[in-house]
Design a protein around this motif. Sequence first.
Motif, mmCIF file in Angstrom:
data_model
loop_
_atom_site.group_PDB
_atom_site.id
_atom_site.type_symbol
_atom_site.label_atom_id
_atom_site.label_comp_id
_atom_site.label_asym_id
_atom_site.label_seq_id
_atom_site.Cartn_x
_atom_site.Cartn_y
_atom_site.Cartn_z
ATOM 1 N N PHE A 144 11.225 -8.929 -12.482
ATOM 2 C CA PHE A 144 10.307 -8.523 -13.433
ATOM 3 C C PHE A 144 10.315 -7.465 -14.146
ATOM 4 O O PHE A 144 10.765 -6.589 -13.438
ATOM 5 C CB PHE A 144 8.896 -9.187 -13.083
ATOM 6 N N SER A 145 9.633 -7.017 -15.153
ATOM 7 C CA SER A 145 9.791 -5.585 -15.974
ATOM 8 C C SER A 145 8.158 -5.284 -15.660
ATOM 9 O O SER A 145 7.306 -5.946 -15.652
ATOM 10 C CB SER A 145 10.240 -5.654 -17.134
ATOM 11 N N ASP A 146 7.900 -3.853 -15.973
ATOM 12 C CA ASP A 146 6.647 -3.334 -15.663
ATOM 13 C C ASP A 146 7.026 -1.968 -16.833
ATOM 14 O O ASP A 146 7.425 -1.022 -16.251
ATOM 15 C CB ASP A 146 6.293 -2.690 -14.360
ATOM 16 N N ASN A 147 6.568 -2.156 -17.973
ATOM 17 C CA ASN A 147 6.731 -1.100 -19.070
ATOM 18 C C ASN A 147 8.274 -1.136 -19.210
ATOM 19 O O ASN A 147 8.971 -1.702 -19.598
ATOM 20 C CB ASN A 147 6.254 0.326 -18.618
ATOM 21 N N THR A 148 8.902 0.147 -18.921
ATOM 22 C CA THR A 148 10.280 0.408 -19.170
ATOM 23 C C THR A 148 11.178 0.099 -18.008
ATOM 24 O O THR A 148 12.376 0.208 -18.039
ATOM 25 C CB THR A 148 10.667 1.811 -19.575
ATOM 26 N N ASP A 149 10.543 -0.091 -16.899
ATOM 27 C CA ASP A 149 11.394 -0.361 -15.345
ATOM 28 C C ASP A 149 11.489 -2.067 -15.118
ATOM 29 O O ASP A 149 10.614 -2.750 -15.481
ATOM 30 C CB ASP A 149 10.706 0.460 -14.433
ATOM 31 N N LEU A 150 12.649 -1.986 -14.415
ATOM 32 C CA LEU A 150 12.919 -3.471 -14.040
ATOM 33 C C LEU A 150 12.481 -3.417 -12.541
ATOM 34 O O LEU A 150 13.066 -2.344 -11.500
ATOM 35 C CB LEU A 150 14.435 -3.809 -14.087
ATOM 36 N N PHE A 151 12.044 -4.474 -11.826
ATOM 37 C CA PHE A 151 11.861 -4.683 -10.538
ATOM 38 C C PHE A 151 12.498 -5.876 -9.889
ATOM 39 O O PHE A 151 12.570 -6.926 -10.353
ATOM 40 C CB PHE A 151 10.249 -4.788 -10.378
ATOM 41 N N CYS A 152 13.072 -5.600 -8.687
ATOM 42 C CA CYS A 152 13.721 -6.856 -7.961
ATOM 43 C C CYS A 152 13.000 -6.699 -6.738
ATOM 44 O O CYS A 152 13.027 -5.998 -5.829
ATOM 45 C CB CYS A 152 15.269 -6.568 -7.848
ATOM 46 N N GLU A 153 12.151 -8.016 -6.598
ATOM 47 C CA GLU A 153 11.200 -8.055 -5.431
ATOM 48 C C GLU A 153 11.600 -9.236 -4.501
ATOM 49 O O GLU A 153 11.836 -10.231 -5.147
ATOM 50 C CB GLU A 153 9.822 -8.276 -5.960
ATOM 51 N N HIS A 154 11.286 -8.889 -3.358
ATOM 52 C CA HIS A 154 11.460 -10.027 -2.237
ATOM 53 C C HIS A 154 10.446 -9.447 -1.099
ATOM 54 O O HIS A 154 9.802 -8.404 -1.034
ATOM 55 C CB HIS A 154 12.756 -9.915 -1.637
ATOM 56 N N ASP A 155 10.094 -10.538 -0.219
ATOM 57 C CA ASP A 155 9.149 -10.066 0.769
ATOM 58 C C ASP A 155 9.857 -9.109 1.817
ATOM 59 O O ASP A 155 9.043 -8.500 2.697
ATOM 60 C CB ASP A 155 8.867 -11.172 1.860
ATOM 61 N N GLN A 156 11.132 -8.706 1.666
ATOM 62 C CA GLN A 156 11.565 -7.768 2.668
ATOM 63 C C GLN A 156 11.782 -6.371 1.645
ATOM 64 O O GLN A 156 12.070 -5.405 2.450
ATOM 65 C CB GLN A 156 13.111 -8.040 2.738
ATOM 66 N N GLY A 157 11.133 -6.260 0.623
ATOM 67 C CA GLY A 157 11.103 -4.965 -0.143
ATOM 68 C C GLY A 157 11.437 -5.287 -1.500
ATOM 69 O O GLY A 157 11.540 -6.157 -2.161
ATOM 70 N N THR A 158 11.547 -3.891 -2.168
ATOM 71 C CA THR A 158 11.619 -3.947 -3.474
ATOM 72 C C THR A 158 12.596 -3.081 -4.024
ATOM 73 O O THR A 158 12.944 -1.926 -3.292
ATOM 74 C CB THR A 158 10.147 -3.366 -4.176
ATOM 75 N N ILE A 159 13.322 -3.359 -5.110
ATOM 76 C CA ILE A 159 14.417 -2.300 -5.697
ATOM 77 C C ILE A 159 13.857 -2.214 -7.131
ATOM 78 O O ILE A 159 13.542 -3.162 -8.121
ATOM 79 C CB ILE A 159 15.636 -2.786 -5.644
ATOM 80 N N ARG A 160 13.730 -0.908 -7.510
ATOM 81 C CA ARG A 160 13.278 -0.565 -8.840
ATOM 82 C C ARG A 160 14.248 0.158 -9.624
ATOM 83 O O ARG A 160 14.832 1.301 -9.129
ATOM 84 C CB ARG A 160 11.971 0.536 -8.812
ATOM 85 N N ILE A 161 14.697 -0.286 -10.774
ATOM 86 C CA ILE A 161 15.640 0.172 -11.849
ATOM 87 C C ILE A 161 14.965 0.621 -12.866
ATOM 88 O O ILE A 161 14.401 0.123 -13.692
ATOM 89 C CB ILE A 161 16.668 -0.846 -12.046
ATOM 90 N N LYS A 162 15.081 2.149 -13.100
ATOM 91 C CA LYS A 162 14.260 2.653 -14.210
ATOM 92 C C LYS A 162 15.057 2.598 -15.561
ATOM 93 O O LYS A 162 16.290 2.639 -15.700
ATOM 94 C CB LYS A 162 14.046 4.060 -13.872
ATOM 95 N N LYS A 163 14.282 2.533 -16.516
ATOM 96 C CA LYS A 163 14.708 2.338 -18.116
ATOM 97 C C LYS A 163 15.811 1.211 -18.123
ATOM 98 O O LYS A 163 16.942 1.404 -18.625
ATOM 99 C CB LYS A 163 15.260 3.695 -18.340
ATOM 100 N N LEU A 164 15.466 0.026 -17.787
ATOM 101 C CA LEU A 164 16.410 -1.326 -17.888
ATOM 102 C C LEU A 164 15.493 -2.107 -18.114
ATOM 103 O O LEU A 164 14.463 -2.646 -17.665
ATOM 104 C CB LEU A 164 17.028 -1.279 -16.580
ATOM 105 N N ASP A 165 15.937 -2.985 -19.435
ATOM 106 C CA ASP A 165 15.068 -3.898 -20.034
ATOM 107 C C ASP A 165 15.129 -5.342 -19.037
ATOM 108 O O ASP A 165 16.325 -5.376 -18.432
ATOM 109 C CB ASP A 165 15.542 -4.324 -21.439
ATOM 110 N N LEU A 166 14.454 -6.257 -19.214
ATOM 111 C CA LEU A 166 14.419 -7.439 -18.412
ATOM 112 C C LEU A 166 15.698 -8.308 -18.586
ATOM 113 O O LEU A 166 16.291 -8.705 -17.460
ATOM 114 C CB LEU A 166 12.961 -8.402 -18.668
ATOM 115 N N LYS A 167 15.930 -8.555 -19.724
ATOM 116 C CA LYS A 167 17.199 -9.259 -20.005
ATOM 117 C C LYS A 167 18.446 -8.741 -19.365
ATOM 118 O O LYS A 167 19.262 -9.502 -18.763
ATOM 119 C CB LYS A 167 17.352 -9.552 -21.675
#
Length: 288
Positions: A33-56
């Motif tokens: 999912f996206s939050d503003n300009t950043d993309l998040f890759c989320e799981h119960d083991q943790g999160t990876i955040r990629i800055k300035k990347l659109d959702l598609k």
Amino acid sequence: MSKFEIEVSLSSQAEMELNSAQSIYIPGCVRVFSDNTDLFCEHDQGTIRIKKLDLKSGYLLIQSIFDWYQDWLIQVDHAIISNDFEALAEACVKTFDNPVLIQDSNYRILGMSGHCDAEIPPEWYYILENGQSSVKGYEFMSKALHSSNMIYRQNVRRFQGKPGTLMLSGGLHATIAFRGRNFGKLTVLDSSRKLNRGDVCLFEYLSRRMAIYMATISGETQNYLDTEIIESLAMGKAVPKECVTYFQSLIQGSREGKFSVLVTNFSDPNRRGDWRTFQLIKNIISIN
């Protein structure tokens, strides 16, 4: 993904068990999912955040990684099942981007590769020059690998290289074992690219996959009867005759290289245990 600014917050116990990217929470997948300009890759083991990347773009990128990973696993499975350890080493190099060495339980080389098209690293050349299953080769590997500074699951350990020694690079090493029986050894150097936590997770997963397949193959064809003969003899342990016979056949039909055994300091040649060990060693040396 090197051009992206990435923040990683993953559990130290995270496993390599994810299958695909989804827009909702589904077991075995990651939620993207996206939050503003950043993309998040989320799981119960943790999160990876990629800055300035659109959702598609981010969704397609992450799913392509999963697709590549599944294709890679198919290659790995085929190589293990067909006993094509050279192909397995090449597949591992593509993933870890570092030199890889695959050995049996006696440190005999099954497959090895440098970094992509680069030359074989000096650590691997030393093993070839001094004997794939020699006491020198065994001592060389064991000394380096026993100086580990971190131990993970699946018998995976991180070891450090020492400048000025024969093991210049550190890396990851795993004893491929299943239900207390060792079937092989897998080593990747930390030289061309610095190995990270993701590499450790993948190394753990690969080690478990190799152990299960090799144990299955062993039960059907007895191809892995030569369990740690060199190490057992060097430590003065008794070795079944059929294991020695099979090991001799491996030496005769193996890749080019030196094979030698050297055991010294018998406490008493007349003792039954020492005499039996001497006979076993003589039988191995006699076919070299």
